[in-house]
Enzyme design. Sequence first.
Site, PDB file in Angstrom:
ATOM      1  N   HIS A 413       0.796  -1.226  -0.002  1.00  0.00           N
ATOM      2  CA  HIS A 413      -0.164   0.022   0.099  1.00  0.00           C
ATOM      3  C   HIS A 413       0.822   1.656   0.055  1.00  0.00           C
ATOM      4  O   HIS A 413       2.319   1.028   0.366  1.00  0.00           O
ATOM      5  CB  HIS A 413      -1.076  -0.358   1.299  1.00  0.00           C
ATOM      6  CG  HIS A 413      -0.034  -0.035   2.760  1.00  0.00           C
ATOM      7  ND1 HIS A 413       0.020   0.630   3.208  1.00  0.00           N
ATOM      8  CD2 HIS A 413      -0.333  -0.708   3.334  1.00  0.00           C
ATOM      9  CE1 HIS A 413       0.355   0.859   3.773  1.00  0.00           C
ATOM     10  NE2 HIS A 413       0.746  -0.087   4.313  1.00  0.00           N
ATOM     11  N   CYS A 432       1.906  -5.057   7.077  1.00  0.00           N
ATOM     12  CA  CYS A 432       2.494  -4.786   5.734  1.00  0.00           C
ATOM     13  C   CYS A 432       3.317  -3.680   5.333  1.00  0.00           C
ATOM     14  O   CYS A 432       4.484  -3.217   5.965  1.00  0.00           O
ATOM     15  CB  CYS A 432       0.722  -3.750   5.705  1.00  0.00           C
ATOM     16  SG  CYS A 432      -0.994  -4.567   6.267  1.00  0.00           S
TER      17      CYS A 432
END
Length: 515
Positions: A413, A432
């Site tokens: 992301h 992440c």
Amino acid sequence: MKILNTFSFKSKWHTLSVGLCALLVITFASCKHTKRSDMAQTIYEVNKNKAFNKVTEEGFQPVFQKILAEKKAKLKNPKVITGFYESNGYDPVLVLDHMKGEDLKTLAAYLKKSGEHGLDPKIFQADDINNLVDKFYSKDAIKTPEEAYETMARLEVALANSLINYTNALQYGLISPRKIYARYFTQTLRPDSTSMKKVFGIADMKSFLDSIQPKSAQYVALQKALASNVQVPGKTAEETDRILKVNLERLRWKNKPADDKYVVVNIPDYRLDVMQNGKSVMNMKVCVGEGRNIDRTDNLVEYDESDKVDRPFSRETPQLNSAIYTVQVNPVWNIPKSIATKEIMVAAAQDPYYLSNHNMAVYQNGKEIEDSETIDWSSAGPNDYEFKQRPGDNNALGKIKFLFKNSSSVYLHDTPAKLAFNKQMRAVSHGCVRVERPLDLAHALFGDGNKFDTIKSDMEAGSSEPKDIALPKKVPVYLTYTTCWADKSGTLQFRPDIYGLDIVLFAHLNKYLTA
């Protein structure tokens, strides 16, 4: 009414029965091994030892069965080995099929040189096999038929065990990563009984052993470094040895991408590459999850036998392979429970305006609470509320996230925290992977066209509504962990073992020396 033709039925059944019987005869005949009626003469012609003049297949079998039973507990793959010999009349195929020429001596020599692969020859009983081979070929080391039977039986068992273990180690790796790492979700092939039994049908030993040598440029480069005693700057010779050996083992694992196009993230290098036909067509910096080994030096003094157990820090990015199937532009962040309870609820209790200032919504039993400032956080339990961060400039996921199925709820992301990309140590996320240039990554995945144009315009516009855009074709993604490799120029690159995974793997490799 139709009447069954009994004669016709019986005739067809008779024909079928005869055919089945013939097939069974052929099948059983093919499973039965060829009689070694000339065993004594064949061996004597090779080693000229008179003790073998009177050996017979019938005399050998009970001795072999006894030795095989004695050694069974120490065999790495006892079911495969005993099953093969039971179904082949305890025929010593490895000794008898390879005693002419140099095959047995060649195998002994290759096992003794297994250190070239970063593997200790003791793992494959190299000295024991070398001694047994020398004894078998000696004209006078064996004095009686009884000693001949026992020597040949011990040699056959040792050859089967070590040849299978050596073949498995070079073709699949010595260790199964899925068994030693707590957060390992990459499909990694392991040897099965069919692949292992192939060693019993080897035609030429040297050709076979040469064929299983890993030949990738990376593997050969690390082998040369190990042989040359290369030393990593700032590391001891012992620590360098560990780094090279664990990364050679990783290269032996059958989990490497075979796709024409894929995305790969090397966690210790904090780098993402888009690979096309074996070459990197794009790369960028990434930030990965915090690790256990950030604040201490990853040297051998810091570790002991307990480090065979993998104890990952809660924010470490897992190793995995999956496929990117869609992106979400201007995404909603569904805040994980661990972050919500340890961070969000604590911050909200200290500052009643924290949630609204960070564009976060609170839910209870699936319904959004309109006025979160009225919540008494001091009496709130960890499961009472759920949190989401709406799209916006301060959304933790930035303007886009790249989704792929996995059990760890991680993804690639964007991020509003761009300054982290200027740091050398970028293990700073909750797990992440933050990408430095998300729009460029989207272009590399989607190419030119309406979908990419939509992504670009929506990211630039900063819409308050999330939008899912599916990839025309899924792109494989690999989150990997490599601390040593050769770059394009052939120069070895080394990276810190930020998660301590080298230590865990090295401890398991060493365990084989005491097993």
